[in-house]
Design a protein around this motif. Structure first.
Motif, PDB file in Angstrom:
ATOM      1  N   GLY A 105      -3.098   6.383  -3.106  1.00  0.00           N
ATOM      2  CA  GLY A 105      -2.581   6.442  -4.479  1.00  0.00           C
ATOM      3  C   GLY A 105      -2.074   5.082  -4.995  1.00  0.00           C
ATOM      4  O   GLY A 105      -1.814   4.929  -6.086  1.00  0.00           O
ATOM      5  N   ARG A 106      -2.046   3.945  -4.265  1.00  0.00           N
ATOM      6  CA  ARG A 106      -1.541   2.883  -4.803  1.00  0.00           C
ATOM      7  C   ARG A 106      -2.376   2.046  -5.742  1.00  0.00           C
ATOM      8  O   ARG A 106      -3.704   2.171  -5.682  1.00  0.00           O
ATOM      9  N   ARG A 107      -1.940   1.513  -6.766  1.00  0.00           N
ATOM     10  CA  ARG A 107      -2.432   0.705  -7.686  1.00  0.00           C
ATOM     11  C   ARG A 107      -3.242  -0.349  -7.050  1.00  0.00           C
ATOM     12  O   ARG A 107      -3.058  -0.832  -5.877  1.00  0.00           O
ATOM     13  N   SER A 108      -4.558  -0.472  -7.575  1.00  0.00           N
ATOM     14  CA  SER A 108      -5.227  -1.646  -7.085  1.00  0.00           C
ATOM     15  C   SER A 108      -5.075  -2.919  -7.749  1.00  0.00           C
ATOM     16  O   SER A 108      -4.810  -2.836  -8.824  1.00  0.00           O
ATOM     17  N   TYR A 109      -5.236  -3.996  -7.368  1.00  0.00           N
ATOM     18  CA  TYR A 109      -5.394  -5.337  -8.116  1.00  0.00           C
ATOM     19  C   TYR A 109      -6.553  -5.962  -8.421  1.00  0.00           C
ATOM     20  O   TYR A 109      -7.302  -6.287  -7.539  1.00  0.00           O
ATOM     21  N   PRO A 110      -6.533  -5.878  -9.569  1.00  0.00           N
ATOM     22  CA  PRO A 110      -8.234  -6.448  -9.982  1.00  0.00           C
ATOM     23  C   PRO A 110      -8.391  -8.027  -9.707  1.00  0.00           C
ATOM     24  O   PRO A 110      -7.339  -8.898  -9.899  1.00  0.00           O
ATOM     25  N   VAL A 111      -9.537  -8.338  -9.579  1.00  0.00           N
ATOM     26  CA  VAL A 111      -9.932  -9.727  -9.353  1.00  0.00           C
ATOM     27  C   VAL A 111     -10.128 -10.276 -10.769  1.00  0.00           C
ATOM     28  O   VAL A 111     -10.343  -9.606 -11.740  1.00  0.00           O
ATOM     29  N   LEU A 112     -10.044 -11.775 -10.958  1.00  0.00           N
ATOM     30  CA  LEU A 112      -9.998 -12.036 -12.425  1.00  0.00           C
ATOM     31  C   LEU A 112     -11.238 -11.844 -12.971  1.00  0.00           C
ATOM     32  O   LEU A 112     -12.476 -11.708 -12.274  1.00  0.00           O
ATOM     33  N   GLY A 131       9.524   1.837  -6.916  1.00  0.00           N
ATOM     34  CA  GLY A 131       8.665   1.194  -7.617  1.00  0.00           C
ATOM     35  C   GLY A 131       7.268   1.625  -7.341  1.00  0.00           C
ATOM     36  O   GLY A 131       6.213   0.713  -7.857  1.00  0.00           O
ATOM     37  N   GLY A 132       6.844   2.522  -6.724  1.00  0.00           N
ATOM     38  CA  GLY A 132       5.401   3.054  -6.489  1.00  0.00           C
ATOM     39  C   GLY A 132       4.852   2.055  -5.635  1.00  0.00           C
ATOM     40  O   GLY A 132       3.608   2.292  -5.538  1.00  0.00           O
ATOM     41  N   LEU A 133       5.477   1.215  -4.732  1.00  0.00           N
ATOM     42  CA  LEU A 133       4.706   0.559  -3.837  1.00  0.00           C
ATOM     43  C   LEU A 133       4.375   1.328  -2.487  1.00  0.00           C
ATOM     44  O   LEU A 133       3.517   1.228  -1.990  1.00  0.00           O
ATOM     45  N   ILE A 134       5.096   2.318  -1.996  1.00  0.00           N
ATOM     46  CA  ILE A 134       4.963   3.087  -1.249  1.00  0.00           C
ATOM     47  C   ILE A 134       5.266   4.565  -1.328  1.00  0.00           C
ATOM     48  O   ILE A 134       6.204   4.859  -2.403  1.00  0.00           O
ATOM     49  N   PHE A 135       4.544   5.632  -0.797  1.00  0.00           N
ATOM     50  CA  PHE A 135       4.892   6.825  -1.264  1.00  0.00           C
ATOM     51  C   PHE A 135       5.187   7.712   0.087  1.00  0.00           C
ATOM     52  O   PHE A 135       4.229   7.948   0.919  1.00  0.00           O
ATOM     53  N   ASP A 136       6.456   8.099   0.191  1.00  0.00           N
ATOM     54  CA  ASP A 136       6.807   8.809   1.474  1.00  0.00           C
ATOM     55  C   ASP A 136       6.134   8.033   2.573  1.00  0.00           C
ATOM     56  O   ASP A 136       5.784   8.810   3.649  1.00  0.00           O
ATOM     57  N   ALA A 137       5.894   6.875   2.593  1.00  0.00           N
ATOM     58  CA  ALA A 137       5.064   6.264   3.841  1.00  0.00           C
ATOM     59  C   ALA A 137       6.187   6.324   5.091  1.00  0.00           C
ATOM     60  O   ALA A 137       5.512   6.380   6.112  1.00  0.00           O
ATOM     61  N   MET A 138       7.477   6.459   4.996  1.00  0.00           N
ATOM     62  CA  MET A 138       8.391   6.362   5.944  1.00  0.00           C
ATOM     63  C   MET A 138       8.738   7.739   6.183  1.00  0.00           C
ATOM     64  O   MET A 138      10.037   8.053   6.904  1.00  0.00           O
ATOM     65  N   ALA A 139       8.003   8.796   5.910  1.00  0.00           N
ATOM     66  CA  ALA A 139       8.689  10.261   6.168  1.00  0.00           C
ATOM     67  C   ALA A 139       8.812  10.547   7.599  1.00  0.00           C
ATOM     68  O   ALA A 139       7.929   9.946   8.490  1.00  0.00           O
ATOM     69  N   GLY A 140       9.910  10.791   8.087  1.00  0.00           N
ATOM     70  CA  GLY A 140      10.332  10.929   9.289  1.00  0.00           C
ATOM     71  C   GLY A 140      10.966   9.945  10.139  1.00  0.00           C
ATOM     72  O   GLY A 140      11.690  10.078  11.091  1.00  0.00           O
ATOM     73  N   ILE A 141      10.970   8.731   9.352  1.00  0.00           N
ATOM     74  CA  ILE A 141      11.700   7.802   9.671  1.00  0.00           C
ATOM     75  C   ILE A 141      13.331   7.862   9.699  1.00  0.00           C
ATOM     76  O   ILE A 141      13.686   8.039   8.278  1.00  0.00           O
ATOM     77  N   GLN A 142      14.269   7.798  10.466  1.00  0.00           N
ATOM     78  CA  GLN A 142      15.506   7.980  10.213  1.00  0.00           C
ATOM     79  C   GLN A 142      16.374   6.720  10.013  1.00  0.00           C
ATOM     80  O   GLN A 142      16.368   5.844  10.550  1.00  0.00           O
ATOM     81  N   ASP A 143      16.922   6.680   9.004  1.00  0.00           N
ATOM     82  CA  ASP A 143      18.084   5.550   8.700  1.00  0.00           C
ATOM     83  C   ASP A 143      19.128   6.206   7.985  1.00  0.00           C
ATOM     84  O   ASP A 143      18.861   6.890   7.062  1.00  0.00           O
ATOM     85  N   ASP A 144      20.203   5.312   7.944  1.00  0.00           N
ATOM     86  CA  ASP A 144      21.334   5.818   7.334  1.00  0.00           C
ATOM     87  C   ASP A 144      21.489   5.394   5.951  1.00  0.00           C
ATOM     88  O   ASP A 144      21.839   3.993   5.747  1.00  0.00           O
ATOM     89  N   LEU A 145      21.206   6.082   4.828  1.00  0.00           N
ATOM     90  CA  LEU A 145      20.946   5.499   3.426  1.00  0.00           C
ATOM     91  C   LEU A 145      22.724   5.684   2.816  1.00  0.00           C
ATOM     92  O   LEU A 145      22.672   5.535   1.646  1.00  0.00           O
ATOM     93  N   LYS A 146      23.369   6.200   3.545  1.00  0.00           N
ATOM     94  CA  LYS A 146      24.672   6.763   2.702  1.00  0.00           C
ATOM     95  C   LYS A 146      25.385   5.404   1.958  1.00  0.00           C
ATOM     96  O   LYS A 146      25.899   5.707   0.781  1.00  0.00           O
ATOM     97  N   ASP A 147      25.062   4.198   2.673  1.00  0.00           N
ATOM     98  CA  ASP A 147      26.010   3.230   2.095  1.00  0.00           C
ATOM     99  C   ASP A 147      25.074   2.223   0.899  1.00  0.00           C
ATOM    100  O   ASP A 147      25.422   1.438   0.189  1.00  0.00           O
TER     101      ASP A 147
END
Ligand code: ADP
Ligand code: PAZ
Ligand code: MN
Length: 854
Positions: A129-136, A760-776
């Protein structure tokens, strides 16, 4: 904290940090600005692609049909009414030469695509799903053939399938045969040879008026090409700044076989006011008869060793060696071209061909200059532009014309020349394809990306196929004038005229990049100059040596990056020859390709690599460095998080600049850190930056351990971050294509980055399953990646796709922006450090330039 070990492998003088790694150890020198720079804009609207002009080629989907197997996942779609791909060639068939202008789209870099895929796969970040970057975009090429060798021209068109949109065009690939291909053509040959084109190529020539085309071509060049026009007096070339609002009226003198003199009052507004049949054909024709030369260049070359006083009757010959000063004529002024031969009892064979050629050249050039001036006088015009291939970038020809104009106008009128001298008509014909909509192109849409045009295309083909030698260009002599009306004979520096191929290097391939625009946050785009220092001849010599010294190493890398095959080796050789030829050409005449700064010189090398199909010479080095840096990133982030805010900010900035440089006794040559800290910490509570644009530079430690942690801190403060990276590979710079993968990998270790990258649409749920503490870390501002439109180690803000802020040192150190700006760079070049700051190698720059609200 971790050392920021980034360095530009070819250009840096030493390793960028404490930990030696392969690239740093390779110790080149040059680019110097290491860390990249960040800009922060408090008030700007979200970054967005600039809209394309409405008049650009549109996709015509009518009658679209699938071609090939319907079961295919990606079947070819034929667009029978889509004519963009077949209107890419225009011709000017003159009395002496055929000029071709053709457009080519950038070829798909399939090897790059494969590599990209495997990198993404390894980094676990394949997501469709990520956007592609066109060549010039595409390129405009300029090629010429002798009209007498029309069949060579037809072969060229046919071999490249230019009349059908090029070998990469859908119509060519599909094997479809459009039955009525129409090609725009101007010049007398468009009439004379129409049947032959139909017969040999099956195309119809659509005739465009020659004068219309000349004017359209000249207006277009003067409007759209930087450093197109120049004066040439006493051997000195000077580019003319054209004021778009004060261009008309002017006199256009096209010196082809014959000469047309046109008064131009505006776009499409002109009148052919005069002409002369004593033109380029006259010089070449008479010269051929009288000297037995086999080519125009041979004749021109002869003139450089000529002494016309053996043939021309000079004022001094008539006045017994005296000047005729009362009417302003020196003894050396030609009183009568060829006049001396009337009294000598000699045959043609008694005269040196060199002298004959020079006499002829002076007679014809002077005459053209004089007639042009008289026409300028008729209409009160002060500016005369000379085009046509008679000029041939030849110093003596231009000096003679300029001399005549200057002499007769008493300095009132100015003769100017055009770098695309002989291509005015062909360009005009090309532009007459209405659908191109090129008329509204602005200067930054057409970027001249180094003269890889006709000669290089054919050279490259020669090299790749036959391995022929390129002969490096040789100097052309400059004439010396006497003060009063006459010329001494030229004091040629070299004795051979620059080969036609290399002389044509005065003209570059024009890259059409319709999305490029001037960076809107530049304080004063008119005054902007990307290059920090001017390249005088000494600077040139220094940089040429640097680049030449590293050439073989670069070739090794480039060849290795393409698998070290025989084909890659041949291309490597060809690249080395071509690049050396460019360097030699620039050494001989630094302004040969227009004003040329260090940024252009560095881009030239990248462009040259691409021309020989080296997609990314540093690919494996970059990958290795990214991986090594990503491996230590978690520790760095932990260390940073354990610090207080103030210490962390310093560590982050040091990280960008390479932390351990201070161990080496270096100092900061510009240090605005405290001011930046104040803005970031003290003012933050009230007004954090809305968005920061970070112009990232090198792969590896620079981006991973320097810029990404800095981005993370800004995100943590609630600032949106846009990472701006190169569109195409250049040295070890990270590209916009590579960044999302790196960010995704970094995000595995950091909730702030992860949330922001997702936002920013750079990744989509790519880290699903990875636990980290986002409370702060209640981050909701996005982290984005955009490309900057560049494929160079330097940035020219006049030619950017998106808004951003400047990186570095060689370019943009002195640029002023409409937003707060932080410029971070480590000076990895002793010469630059001394020159700019009276400093030392590895000194650092932390330059904070807040906008002063008035
Ligand atoms: N390689 C070349 N072969 C022939 N003529 C050349 C060459 N290079 C420059 N010239 C000069 O350029 C003139 C042709 O200029 P050009 O603008 O192409 O005119 P035309 O449209 O009449 O062909 C020739 O008459 C000659 O003086
Ligand atoms: C007839 C021409 C327009 C043809 O153009 P060319 O092929 O020379 O570029 C040109 O040669 C010309 O303007 N000759 C001068 C004729 C005259 O005005 O006396
Ligand atoms: Mn012509």
């Amino acid at each position: 904290m971790a050392a920021n070990n980034n360095s530009d492998p070819i250009l840096d003088e030493g390793g960028g940090g404490g930990v030696k790694h392969e690239a740093a150890g390779e110790a080149g020198e040059g680019k110097g600005g290491g860390g990249g720079a960040a800009a922060a804009a408090a008030t700007q609207a979200p970054a967005a692609m600039l809209p394309r002009s409405g008049s650009r080629p549109q996709l015509d989907l009518s009658g679209a049909a699938i071609h090939g197997n319907l079961e295919d996942r990606n079947p070819t779609i034929l667009l029978p009414n889509q004519s963009d791909d077949i209107s890419h060639l225009a011709l000017d068939i003159g009395g002496s030469l055929i000029k071709l202008v053709y457009f080519s789209r950038h070829a798909e870099h399939s090897s790059e695509d494969k590599r990209k895929l495997s990198t993404k796969r390894r980094l676990g970040m394949l997501n469709g799903g990520r956007r592609s970057y066109p060549v010039l975009g595409g390129r405009l090429h300029f090629v010429k053939f002798e009209t007498g060798k029309l069949s060579e021209c037809l072969d060229f068109i046919s071999s490249k399938q230019l009349h059908r949109g090029g070998v990469d065009s859908p119509s060519w690939r599909s094997g479809a045969q459009p039955d009525n291909i129409v090609i725009k053509a101007t010049g007398g040959g468009a009439f004379k040879y129409a049947d032959l084109f139909k017969e040999r190529l099956g195309v119809s020539l659509e005739k465009e008026d020659e004068m219309d085309c000349l004017v359209a071509g000249a207006n277009f060049l003067l409007k759209s090409i930087r450093h197109e026009a120049f004066t040439h007096m006493d051997g000195q070339k000077e580019y003319v700044q054209i004021d778009q609002n004060d261009l008309f009226p002017f006199l256009l003198v096209n010196v082809g076989s014959g000469v047309s003199i046109i008064k131009v009052d505006g776009h499409g507004k002109f009148q052919r006011v005069s002409g002369t049949n004593v033109g380029g054909g006259t010089y070449w024709g008479l010269g051929r008869l009288m000297t037995k030369c086999k080519s125009f260049d041979e004749l021109l070359e002869l003139s450089q060793r000529g002494d016309n006083s053996t043939i021309d009757m000079l004022v001094g010959d008539i006045y017994g060696g005296l000047d005729y000063s009362k009417i302003g004529l020196s003894a050396s002024t030609i009183a009568s071209s060829f006049g001396k031969t009337i009294s000598d009892d000699k045959e043609l064979s008694d005269y040196r061909p060199e002298d004959i050629s020079l006499s002829l050249l002076r007679m014809i050039s002077y005459n053209i200059g004089q007639i042009s001036y008289l026409n300028a006088l008729r209409y009160g015009l002060k500016r005369i532009f000379f085009g046509g291939f008679f000029i041939r970038g030849h110093a003596y020809t231009m000096d003679t014309i300029s001399f005549a104009v200057n002499f007769w106008s008493k300095g009132e009128a100015k003769a100017m020349f055009l770098r695309h001298e002989g291509f005015l008509g062909a360009l005009g014909a090309f532009m007459s394809y209405e659908k191109h909509g090129l008329d509204d192109l602005r200067i930054h849409h057409l970027v001249e990306r180094f003269p890889m045009g006709a000669p290089y295309i054919s050279w490259m083909e020669k090299f790749v196929q036959k391995g022929t030698q390129i002969t490096a260009p040789v100097p052309v002599g400059f004439p010396v004038t006497t003060g009063m009306g006459g010329f001494e004979r030229p004091t040629a520096k070299g004795d051979i005229l620059r080969s036609d191929a290399s002389a044509a290097l005065n003209v570059g391939v024009l890259h059409l990049v319709p999305t490029l625009d001037v960076f809107p946050l530049l304080e004063d785009p008119k005054m902007y100059e990307p290059n920090t220092i001017d390249l005088d001849l000494n600077e040139y010599k220094y940089w040429f040596k640097v680049l030449s010294d590293h050439l073989s190493d670069l070739v090794d890398k480039a060849v290795a990056s393409e698998g070290g095959t025989d084909d890659a080796k041949r291309r490597g050789d060809a690249f080395a020859h071509a690049f050396s030829a460019h360097l030699a050409r620039l050494m001989e005449e630094p302004a040969a390709y227009g004003k040329f700064g260090l940024a252009n010189l560095l881009e030239l090398r990248e462009e040259c690599l691409r021309e020989f199909q080296f997609v990314d010479a540093y690919v494996s080095i970059k990958q290795r460095e990214n991986e090594a840096s990503l491996a230590v990133l978690p520790d760095l982030l932990m260390e940073l998080d354990s610090m207080n805010e103030e210490a962390r900010l310093l560590a982050l900035i040091e990280g960008v600049l390479a932390a351990n440089i201070f161990d080496w006794g270096s100092r900061a040559c510009i240090d605005d850190f405290d001011m930046f800290k104040k803005r970031m910490l003290a003012d933050k509570k009230g007004q954090p930056y809305k968005r920061a644009l970070l112009f990232v530079d090198n792969s590896g430690a620079d981006v991973v351990l320097g810029m990404i942690p800095l981005a993370r801190e800004l995100l943590r403060n609630g600032t949106e971050v846009v990472l701006v990276a190169n569109s195409l590979p250049a040295l070890n710079d990270v590209t916009a294509n590579e960044l999302p993968g790196i960010v995704a990998e970094a995000a595995k270790h950091c909730g702030i980055l992860r949330k922001a990258a997702e936002a920013g649409g750079l990744i989509f749920d790519a880290m699903a399953g990875i636990q980290d503490d986002l409370k702060d870390e209640p981050v909701s501002v996005p982290l984005m990646v955009v490309e900057n439109g560049c494929g160079s180690p330097c940035i020219d803000f006049r030619q950017l796709i998106l808004e951003g802020m400047g990186r570095s040192l060689h370019t943009n150190l002195n640029a002023r922006f409409k937003c707060d700006t932080l410029k971070l760079a480590m000076v990895k070049n002793q010469r630059l450090a001394e020159k700019l700051f009276n400093g030392n190698i590895y000194d650092c720059i932390c330059k904070f330039e807040p906008v002063h609200l008035t």
